[in-house]
Design a protein around this motif. Structure first.
Motif, mmCIF file in Angstrom:
data_model
loop_
_atom_site.group_PDB
_atom_site.id
_atom_site.type_symbol
_atom_site.label_atom_id
_atom_site.label_comp_id
_atom_site.label_asym_id
_atom_site.label_seq_id
_atom_site.Cartn_x
_atom_site.Cartn_y
_atom_site.Cartn_z
ATOM 1 N N CYS A 1 0.858 -1.185 0.000
ATOM 2 C CA CYS A 1 0.000 0.000 0.000
ATOM 3 C C CYS A 1 0.893 1.234 0.000
ATOM 4 O O CYS A 1 2.060 1.170 0.377
ATOM 5 C CB CYS A 1 -0.946 -0.002 1.197
ATOM 6 S SG CYS A 1 -0.124 -0.044 2.792
ATOM 7 N N GLY B 1 -8.478 1.317 -3.711
ATOM 8 C CA GLY B 1 -7.727 0.950 -4.904
ATOM 9 C C GLY B 1 -7.982 2.038 -5.924
ATOM 10 O O GLY B 1 -7.886 3.220 -5.628
ATOM 11 N N ASP C 1 -3.565 -2.560 -11.207
ATOM 12 C CA ASP C 1 -2.642 -3.450 -10.512
ATOM 13 C C ASP C 1 -1.193 -3.300 -10.968
ATOM 14 O O ASP C 1 -0.344 -4.115 -10.646
ATOM 15 C CB ASP C 1 -3.088 -4.902 -10.720
ATOM 16 C CG ASP C 1 -4.440 -5.177 -10.091
ATOM 17 O OD1 ASP C 1 -4.705 -4.638 -8.990
ATOM 18 O OD2 ASP C 1 -5.241 -5.911 -10.694
ATOM 19 N N GLU C 2 -0.918 -2.249 -11.728
ATOM 20 C CA GLU C 2 0.429 -2.064 -12.273
ATOM 21 C C GLU C 2 1.336 -1.232 -11.374
ATOM 22 O O GLU C 2 2.506 -1.540 -11.214
ATOM 23 C CB GLU C 2 0.344 -1.399 -13.654
ATOM 24 C CG GLU C 2 -0.423 -2.208 -14.673
ATOM 25 C CD GLU C 2 0.200 -3.564 -14.933
ATOM 26 O OE1 GLU C 2 1.433 -3.636 -15.073
ATOM 27 O OE2 GLU C 2 -0.551 -4.552 -14.983
ATOM 28 N N LYS C 3 0.799 -0.144 -10.821
ATOM 29 C CA LYS C 3 1.621 0.787 -10.046
ATOM 30 C C LYS C 3 0.759 1.434 -8.963
ATOM 31 O O LYS C 3 -0.391 1.785 -9.203
ATOM 32 C CB LYS C 3 2.186 1.866 -10.977
ATOM 33 C CG LYS C 3 3.095 2.849 -10.301
ATOM 34 C CD LYS C 3 3.656 3.864 -11.282
ATOM 35 C CE LYS C 3 4.535 4.852 -10.545
ATOM 36 N NZ LYS C 3 4.983 5.939 -11.385
ATOM 37 N N LEU C 4 1.320 1.599 -7.775
ATOM 38 C CA LEU C 4 0.632 2.302 -6.699
ATOM 39 C C LEU C 4 0.819 3.798 -6.915
ATOM 40 O O LEU C 4 1.935 4.307 -6.838
ATOM 41 C CB LEU C 4 1.179 1.890 -5.332
ATOM 42 C CG LEU C 4 0.862 0.465 -4.907
ATOM 43 C CD1 LEU C 4 1.654 0.093 -3.655
ATOM 44 C CD2 LEU C 4 -0.622 0.290 -4.679
ATOM 45 N N ARG D 1 -3.428 3.977 -0.746
ATOM 46 C CA ARG D 1 -3.762 3.349 -2.032
ATOM 47 C C ARG D 1 -3.269 1.903 -2.033
ATOM 48 O O ARG D 1 -2.156 1.627 -1.592
ATOM 49 C CB ARG D 1 -3.107 4.110 -3.169
ATOM 50 C CG ARG D 1 -3.160 3.423 -4.499
ATOM 51 C CD ARG D 1 -4.257 3.858 -5.393
ATOM 52 N NE ARG D 1 -4.126 5.266 -5.724
ATOM 53 C CZ ARG D 1 -5.131 5.966 -6.212
ATOM 54 N NH1 ARG D 1 -6.296 5.411 -6.429
ATOM 55 N NH2 ARG D 1 -4.978 7.234 -6.495
ATOM 56 N N TYR E 1 -3.370 -1.914 -4.544
ATOM 57 C CA TYR E 1 -3.686 -2.496 -5.850
ATOM 58 C C TYR E 1 -5.150 -2.931 -5.827
ATOM 59 O O TYR E 1 -5.646 -3.410 -4.794
ATOM 60 C CB TYR E 1 -2.790 -3.694 -6.151
ATOM 61 C CG TYR E 1 -1.337 -3.340 -6.345
ATOM 62 C CD1 TYR E 1 -0.932 -2.567 -7.431
ATOM 63 C CD2 TYR E 1 -0.373 -3.780 -5.453
ATOM 64 C CE1 TYR E 1 0.398 -2.236 -7.614
ATOM 65 C CE2 TYR E 1 0.967 -3.465 -5.631
ATOM 66 C CZ TYR E 1 1.340 -2.691 -6.710
ATOM 67 O OH TYR E 1 2.666 -2.360 -6.880
ATOM 68 N N ASP E 2 -5.832 -2.793 -6.949
ATOM 69 C CA ASP E 2 -7.251 -3.159 -7.021
ATOM 70 C C ASP E 2 -7.488 -4.599 -6.582
ATOM 71 O O ASP E 2 -8.417 -4.876 -5.823
ATOM 72 C CB ASP E 2 -7.789 -2.966 -8.441
ATOM 73 C CG ASP E 2 -7.955 -1.502 -8.810
ATOM 74 O OD1 ASP E 2 -7.869 -0.622 -7.924
ATOM 75 O OD2 ASP E 2 -8.174 -1.240 -10.014
ATOM 76 N N ARG E 3 -6.670 -5.526 -7.060
ATOM 77 C CA ARG E 3 -6.869 -6.952 -6.730
ATOM 78 C C ARG E 3 -6.770 -7.177 -5.222
ATOM 79 O O ARG E 3 -7.559 -7.926 -4.649
ATOM 80 C CB ARG E 3 -5.868 -7.822 -7.492
ATOM 81 C CG ARG E 3 -4.429 -7.571 -7.064
ATOM 82 C CD ARG E 3 -3.408 -8.475 -7.771
ATOM 83 N NE ARG E 3 -2.077 -8.105 -7.347
ATOM 84 C CZ ARG E 3 -1.260 -7.306 -8.026
ATOM 85 N NH1 ARG E 3 -1.631 -6.806 -9.185
ATOM 86 N NH2 ARG E 3 -0.060 -7.016 -7.552
ATOM 87 N N ASP E 4 -5.811 -6.536 -4.561
ATOM 88 C CA ASP E 4 -5.640 -6.699 -3.114
ATOM 89 C C ASP E 4 -6.780 -6.047 -2.346
ATOM 90 O O ASP E 4 -7.247 -6.575 -1.333
ATOM 91 C CB ASP E 4 -4.307 -6.108 -2.662
ATOM 92 C CG ASP E 4 -3.108 -6.889 -3.162
ATOM 93 O OD1 ASP E 4 -3.270 -8.055 -3.582
ATOM 94 O OD2 ASP E 4 -1.991 -6.326 -3.130
#
Length: 151
Positions: free
Chosen positions: A35, A109, A113-116, A124, A126-129
C-alpha cells in the motif's frame, strides 16, 4: 468486534507500506499487502503543503488510529474504484490532521494493478488486493466496520 487493519508505513513515503488484516480474534487473515501512503507532490504544493506534511490538507497519510467502514459505490469511481474504507480519525497525527481541516481520508484501490499511485492523503492499494481485503472484512462484519492502525 471488528477486524483490525495494521499498516506499517516506511519513513520514505515513496516506498510502499505493508497492510496486514487480523480477524476479531487476532488471527492473521491477510499479510503484508502493498500500500502507498504518499500524497501527490504537485497537488500538495498547489494547496500550500509542498512538504506533504501529514497533519495538513493534501499531505501524506497521517499516522494514528482510525475507525473505518467499507462504503461500496453503485458505479465504480474512476479514482477510488468499487469501494473505499472511510477512515474516522481517533488519535495521533490522524486526529491532529482532523483539527487542521484534513478530511476525506480512506483506504482504496482505483488505479489498477500495475503501479501504486499517490493520492490526496489516502492509503492506495492495488485493485486486486483491495477486493480481497473488502471481502475478508465483510466475512466478519456484514456492516463493513474495521479498526485501523497506521504506524
Amino acid at each position: 468486534m471488528p477486524c483490525l487493519i495494521n499498516i506499517e508505513m516506511p519513513n520514505v513515503r515513496t516506498r510502499p507500506g505493508r497492510l496486514t488484516l487480523f480477524s476479531p480474534g487476532g488471527s492473521v487473515l491477510l499479510h503484508e499487502l502493498a500500500c502507498l501512503g504518499k500524497a501527490d507532490n504537485r497537488r500538495a504544493a498547489e494547496h500550500g503543503n509542498p512538504d506533504r506534511d501529514p497533519v495538513r490538507p493534501y499531505g501524506d497519510t497521517p499516522l494514528g488510529r482510525y475507525d473505518g467502514k467499507v462504503v461500496r459505490f453503485d458505479l465504480p469511481d474512476k479514482v477510488l474504484g468499487e469501494a473505499w474504507i472511510k477512515l474516522d480519525p481517533k488519535s495521533g497525527e490522524a486526529l491532529a490532521g482532523l483539527g487542521n481541516g484534513r478530511s476525506g481520508l480512506g483506504i482504496h484501490g482505483g488505479r489498477g494493478d500495475e503501479k501504486l499511485m499517490p493520492t490526496l492523503g489516502c492509503v492506495r492499494m492495488y485493485d486486486r488486493d483491495f477486493k480481497v481485503l473488502v471481502a475478508a472484512i465483510f466475512r466478519f462484519d456484514p456492516e463493513g466496520h474495521v479498526k485501523v492502525f497506521i504506524q
